[in-house]
Design an enzyme around this catalytic site. Structure first.
Site, PDB file in Angstrom:
ATOM      1  N   GLY A  82       7.221  -4.937 -16.157  1.00 58.56           N
ATOM      2  CA  GLY A  82       5.997  -4.284 -15.711  1.00 58.56           C
ATOM      3  C   GLY A  82       6.178  -3.494 -14.424  1.00 58.56           C
ATOM      4  N   HIS A  83       5.106  -2.823 -14.034  1.00 58.27           N
ATOM      5  CA  HIS A  83       5.089  -1.917 -12.877  1.00 58.27           C
ATOM      6  C   HIS A  83       5.393  -2.653 -11.567  1.00 58.27           C
ATOM      7  CE1 HIS A  83       0.913  -3.425 -13.212  1.00 58.27           C
ATOM      8  NE2 HIS A  83       1.004  -3.500 -11.889  1.00 58.27           N
ATOM      9  N   GLY A  84       6.173  -1.990 -10.730  1.00 59.85           N
ATOM     10  CA  GLY A  84       6.409  -2.460  -9.370  1.00 59.85           C
ATOM     11  C   GLY A  84       7.271  -3.704  -9.236  1.00 59.85           C
TER      12      GLY A  84
END
Length: 182
Positions: free
Chosen positions: A145-147
């Site tokens: 996922g993001h980040g």
């Protein structure tokens, strides 16, 4: 202006992301740079802008590399993987659901291997990035996922799900089907 004034919101997170979606500064368009000795299947898709691919990389059939992605040297991406997709993040009020736009980056280190049908999402903010450290190996059907900040020499087994904004330190082993929520 609002200088020195209080702003009151019933849904501060929702309102923050309305502002984020409308005012975030997107990365300037820079022509994609591809290093030496790229082995790429004919049906791969690489964005024309804001991608940097290092030397001696290998991209199999159906790989998609979206904008704001850096691949280090000697990276292998197997069939059907997508790097740089928009994250799954929404905010809601009583009557609305807001899709949160992701303007960040993905940075894949040297000697990383990404097996079949993996997805790696960009970070939310243009100053942030999703990182996969050098010598990390990601098995098939895995979602990053993001980040996320994934260290060096991490082994991630198949069907793992690492939700956004997690930190995985160097030399970790993540077993099959593991879910790491944020």
């Amino acid at each position: 202006g609002l200088s020195g004034k209080n702003v009151i919101s019933i849904y501060p997170r929702f309102d923050f992301f309305i502002i984020h979606n409308s005012t975030a500064i997107k990365n300037k368009k820079k022509k994609t740079i591809i290093g030496e000795n790229l082995h790429m299947s004919n049906n791969c898709v690489i964005s024309k802008n804001n991608v940097k691919i290092g030397n001696n990389c290998y991209l199999e059939e159906g790989v998609i590399i979206r904008e704001n992605v850096v691949l280090g040297n000697d990276v292998i991406v197997r069939s059907g993987s997508i790097i740089g997709g928009q994250g799954f993040q929404f905010s809601k009020s009583d009557n609305s659901v807001l899709k949160i736009n992701h303007f960040g980056n993905v940075n894949i280190g040297n000697n990383v291997e990404i097996k079949e049908f993996c997805s790696i999402h960009t970070a939310v903010f243009n100053w942030d990035e999703t990182i996969v450290g050098e010598d990390t190996k990601i098995d098939s059907h895995t979602h990053i996922g993001h980040g996320n900040q994934i260290g060096r020499r991490v082994f991630i087994c198949s069907h793992a799900n690492i939700s956004g904004n997690s930190i995985i330190e160097d030399n970790c082993y993540i077993g099959p089907g593991v879910n790491i929520p944020n």
